[in-house]
Write an enzyme that holds these catalytic residues in place. Structure first.
Site, PDB file in Angstrom:
ATOM      1  N   LYS A   1     -25.667   6.994  47.341  1.00 27.10           N
ATOM      2  CA  LYS A   1     -24.735   7.846  47.133  1.00 27.10           C
ATOM      3  C   LYS A   1     -23.849   7.667  45.698  1.00 27.10           C
ATOM      4  CE  LYS A   1     -20.666  10.204  47.952  1.00 27.10           C
ATOM      5  NZ  LYS A   1     -20.126  10.349  46.625  1.00 27.10           N
ATOM      6  N   GLU A  27     -17.627  -4.855  47.475  1.00 32.26           N
ATOM      7  CA  GLU A  27     -17.052  -5.152  46.092  1.00 32.26           C
ATOM      8  C   GLU A  27     -15.924  -3.950  45.876  1.00 32.26           C
ATOM      9  OE1 GLU A  27     -17.766  -7.723  44.370  1.00 32.26           O
ATOM     10  OE2 GLU A  27     -19.691  -8.063  44.935  1.00 32.26           O
ATOM     11  N   CYS A  35     -13.287  -2.995  37.584  1.00 33.06           N
ATOM     12  CA  CYS A  35     -12.666  -3.810  38.886  1.00 33.06           C
ATOM     13  C   CYS A  35     -12.038  -4.873  38.427  1.00 33.06           C
ATOM     14  CB  CYS A  35     -13.822  -3.850  39.724  1.00 33.06           C
ATOM     15  SG  CYS A  35     -15.240  -4.763  39.123  1.00 33.06           S
ATOM     16  N   GLU A  48      -3.551  -2.152  42.111  1.00 29.49           N
ATOM     17  CA  GLU A  48      -4.507  -1.875  40.952  1.00 29.49           C
ATOM     18  C   GLU A  48      -4.404  -0.382  40.318  1.00 29.49           C
ATOM     19  OE1 GLU A  48      -8.379  -0.822  42.308  1.00 29.49           O
ATOM     20  OE2 GLU A  48      -9.277  -2.281  40.787  1.00 29.49           O
TER      21      GLU A  48
HETATM   22  P1  NAD Z   1     -13.580   5.038  45.754  1.00 26.64           P
HETATM   23  O1  NAD Z   1     -13.077   3.943  46.638  1.00 26.64           O
HETATM   24  O2  NAD Z   1     -12.696   6.270  45.731  1.00 26.64           O
HETATM   25  O3  NAD Z   1     -15.000   5.797  45.770  1.00 26.64           O
HETATM   26  C1  NAD Z   1     -16.085   4.986  45.818  1.00 26.64           C
HETATM   27  C2  NAD Z   1     -17.358   5.729  46.431  1.00 26.64           C
HETATM   28  O4  NAD Z   1     -16.851   5.814  47.892  1.00 26.64           O
HETATM   29  C3  NAD Z   1     -17.733   7.057  46.015  1.00 26.64           C
HETATM   30  O5  NAD Z   1     -19.121   7.311  45.926  1.00 26.64           O
HETATM   31  C4  NAD Z   1     -16.978   8.069  46.884  1.00 26.64           C
HETATM   32  O6  NAD Z   1     -17.522   9.256  46.920  1.00 26.64           O
HETATM   33  C5  NAD Z   1     -17.077   7.072  48.292  1.00 26.64           C
HETATM   34  N1  NAD Z   1     -16.158   7.625  49.306  1.00 26.64           N
HETATM   35  C6  NAD Z   1     -15.030   8.168  49.101  1.00 26.64           C
HETATM   36  N2  NAD Z   1     -14.460   8.149  50.401  1.00 26.64           N
HETATM   37  C7  NAD Z   1     -15.416   7.509  51.326  1.00 26.64           C
HETATM   38  C8  NAD Z   1     -15.404   7.355  52.695  1.00 26.64           C
HETATM   39  N3  NAD Z   1     -14.285   7.685  53.505  1.00 26.64           N
HETATM   40  N4  NAD Z   1     -16.207   6.627  53.338  1.00 26.64           N
HETATM   41  C9  NAD Z   1     -17.524   6.304  52.509  1.00 26.64           C
HETATM   42  N5  NAD Z   1     -17.470   6.584  51.166  1.00 26.64           N
HETATM   43  C10 NAD Z   1     -16.369   7.057  50.602  1.00 26.64           C
HETATM   44  O7  NAD Z   1     -13.521   4.387  44.353  1.00 26.64           O
HETATM   45  P2  NAD Z   1     -13.604   5.078  42.950  1.00 26.64           P
HETATM   46  O8  NAD Z   1     -12.354   5.818  42.400  1.00 26.64           O
HETATM   47  O9  NAD Z   1     -14.853   5.838  42.667  1.00 26.64           O
HETATM   48  O10 NAD Z   1     -13.877   3.718  41.908  1.00 26.64           O
HETATM   49  C11 NAD Z   1     -12.811   2.823  41.606  1.00 26.64           C
HETATM   50  C12 NAD Z   1     -12.578   1.548  42.465  1.00 26.64           C
HETATM   51  O11 NAD Z   1     -13.763   0.907  42.509  1.00 26.64           O
HETATM   52  C13 NAD Z   1     -11.501   0.751  41.809  1.00 26.64           C
HETATM   53  O12 NAD Z   1     -10.817   0.325  43.058  1.00 26.64           O
HETATM   54  C14 NAD Z   1     -12.306  -0.444  41.295  1.00 26.64           C
HETATM   55  O13 NAD Z   1     -11.681  -1.497  41.361  1.00 26.64           O
HETATM   56  C15 NAD Z   1     -13.447  -0.599  42.273  1.00 26.64           C
HETATM   57  N6  NAD Z   1     -14.613  -1.313  41.654  1.00 26.64           N
HETATM   58  C16 NAD Z   1     -15.094  -2.393  42.113  1.00 26.64           C
HETATM   59  C17 NAD Z   1     -16.035  -3.148  41.500  1.00 26.64           C
HETATM   60  C18 NAD Z   1     -16.378  -4.429  42.326  1.00 26.64           C
HETATM   61  O14 NAD Z   1     -17.509  -4.872  41.523  1.00 26.64           O
HETATM   62  N7  NAD Z   1     -15.738  -5.250  42.766  1.00 26.64           N
HETATM   63  C19 NAD Z   1     -16.782  -2.701  40.509  1.00 26.64           C
HETATM   64  C20 NAD Z   1     -16.283  -1.271  40.105  1.00 26.64           C
HETATM   65  C21 NAD Z   1     -15.372  -0.850  40.600  1.00 26.64           C
END
Ligand code: NAD
Length: 493
Positions: A179, A254, A288, A386
């Site tokens: 997804k 992550e 991240c 963050e």
């Molecule tokens: P997000 O949490 O908003 O979304 C991540 C994914 O989850 C998307 O595909 C989204 O559609 C899906 N999603 C949204 N609501 C959901 C739910 N209720 N249940 C299941 N899935 C759901 O994150 P984002 O804004 O896309 O990305 C940024 C975040 O990702 C930042 O917090 C960043 O630090 C983190 N990040 C972490 C790493 C790591 O390796 N630790 C790497 C990259 C990004």
């Protein structure tokens, strides 16, 4: 680009390209232009059911019968195909995310290494024999595929972060339903075409795109998913873990970070300045592992801040596709608004803007100036939460103990850096930092062979390295009775 010329991405289920069961589609927006460049199928729970069923069938079919040697051959082929198409895929990622083409070229060029590295582990998933204290038994273990993996990934490095899950999962013999983020649906669908070309059987890799949380929620809560691998925000990660727990499904998380640079008074300040810039302004701070807190010895505070602000003011913002652009836009409008609200909040709480501090509105799109905030108190919102944007919070310290206390005064624990020429202090401080990665005199370096993951709110489990394959296997113990004798049925063992 007219509507008819825009790429139309479909779902990938069981090797077929299909529209969402609902028939709905949505637009994917180019953050630089602020207008739609492609459209994607808007899937929902019905599509998730079909994709999970396809992934389950693939486990029982041709894929499940392949040995590790066979899986490794397909994975190496896939790596070659990604290498062949890296330039094209980088352009697609730049359209979807607004990230710099030069960064995405480098990133896409590195993805094959994940398939080559993990293909080398696919045929080495050995169990053990256990000598034990029961001579009438041969006991051995097998590492078996966890099964159907749901991969839910964010928009900031869409294909790379998906492949951090896919490569070890394939090595382990799993199948996947991916997804991608609502905001970056394209590259996962493109990857599926390369997997077809490499010869992966239908159903091994399925993609369900969709706008809003419906698809992710359905995957996390699905009773026929065996492992949920999630990269994204801590808030959503917690929801994913809670949903998966209802089925006792394992999770790999992550999540976000609030990583710190610790710059000591003996550091090479030019090198530290470069590292700080790479940590918080590269990728517009949307990583991240962004080094969003600069903890600096008060004796070198002003000298380092001067270097950083001078460089920050000179960063070239603009078209992410142009070769000389150093920072592109923030990837989405909600994220852009969130970054601006952090800037307003920081000023209201008393931080000083040493550079930037405002949108770069003349550029259109979602541009924010590279921002350096000084006089930040550890309790201020901008120092605790963050931002996921180009905003650096600078805090001074007097002693190593104070620096470490400040560094660890966060519920996150993804990464961090120590800048010092003192080898003793470098290791000592690195050991005391509660983060999954510490760089000494460097920042933002990763590889397929090095474990990556967080402490605390930054996550659970490790991606990359040998540990990552184990995340996608389950260990089975097998007891073989050797004598053929009978036993007392009312005692154990
Ligand atoms: P997000 O949490 O908003 O979304 C991540 C994914 O989850 C998307 O595909 C989204 O559609 C899906 N999603 C949204 N609501 C959901 C739910 N209720 N249940 C299941 N899935 C759901 O994150 P984002 O804004 O896309 O990305 C940024 C975040 O990702 C930042 O917090 C960043 O630090 C983190 N990040 C972490 C790493 C790591 O390796 N630790 C790497 C990259 C990004």
């Amino acid at each position: 680009m007219t509507t008819t010329e825009r790429p139309r991405y479909q779902l990938v289920i069981d090797g077929q390209r299909t529209e969402a069961a609902s028939g709905q589609r949505y637009d994917s927006v180019d953050p630089y232009l602020g207008s739609a460049w492609a459209s994607a199928a808007d899937g929902d729970a019905a599509d998730v059911d079909a994709a999970v069923a396809a992934a389950r069938r693939a486990l029982a079919g041709e894929w499940g019968k392949l040995t590790g040697f066979g899986r490794a051959r397909l994975m190496r082929k896939l790596g070659d195909l990604i290498a062949r198409d890296a330039g094209r895929l980088a352009e697609i990622e730049t359209r979807d995310t607004g990230k710099l083409l030069r960064e995405m070229r480098g990133q896409l060029g590195s993805i094959p290494e994940w398939f080559y590295y993990f293909s080398g582990l696919a045929d080495k998933l050995e169990g053990t024999t256990i000598p034990g204290d029961k001579p009438n038994f041969l006991v051995y273990t097998r590492r078996e595929p966890a099964g159907v993996v749901a991969a839910i990934v964010p928009w900031n490095s869409p294909l790379l972060l998906l492949c951090w899950k896919l490569a070890p999962a394939l090595a382990a013999g799993c199948t996947m339903v991916a997804k991608p983020s609502d905001y970056s649906p394209a590259s996962a669908v493109e990857l599926a075409a390369l997997m077809d070309e490499a010869g992966f059987p239908p159903g091994v890799f399925n993609v369900v795109t969709g706008f809003g949380p419906a698809v992710g929620k359905a995957l996390a809560a699905h009773p026929d998913v065996d492992k949920v691998a999630f990269t994204g925000s801590t808030a959503v990660g917690a929801q994913v873990a809670a949903a998966a727990a209802q089925n006792i499904t394992g999770v790999l998380l992550e999540l976000g970070g609030k990583s710190a640079h610790l710059v000591f008074d003996d550091a090479d300040l030019d090198a530290a300045c470069n590292g700080v810039l790479a940590g918080v302004f590269a990728a517009t701070g949307q990583t991240c592992m962004a080094g969003s807190r600069l903890l600096v010895s008060r004796t070198v505070h002003d000298a380092l801040v001067e270097k950083i602000t001078e460089r920050a003011r000179g960063i070239k913002l603009g078209d992410p596709k142009a070769a000389d652009t150093e920072m592109g836009p923030v990837a989405t409008e909600p994220q852009y608004r969130k970054v601006l609200s952090f800037l307003d909040g920081a000023s209201a709480e008393g931080a000083t803007v040493a550079a930037g501090g405002a949108p770069a509105a003349d550029l259109g799109g979602f541009f924010v100036q590279p921002t350096v905030l000084t006089g930040v108190k550890p309790t201020m919102t901008v120092a605790c939460e963050e931002v996921f944007g180009p905003v650096l919070s600078v805090i001074g310290f007097d002693t190593e103990e104070e620096a470490l206390a400040l560094a660890n005064d966060t519920r996150y624990g993804l990464a961090g850096a120590v800048w010092t020429k003192d080898i003793h202090r470098g290791h000592r401080v690195a050991h005391a930092m509660r983060t999954g990665t510490v760089w000494i005199n460097a920042y933002r370096v990763v590889g397929p062979d090095v474990p990556f993951g967080g402490y605390g709110l930054s996550g659970l489990g490790r991606e990359n390295g040998i540990e990552a394959v184990h995340e996608y296997t389950v260990t089975k113990a097998i007891w073989v009775e050797l004598t053929g004798g009978t036993r007392d049925p009312f005692t154990i063992g």
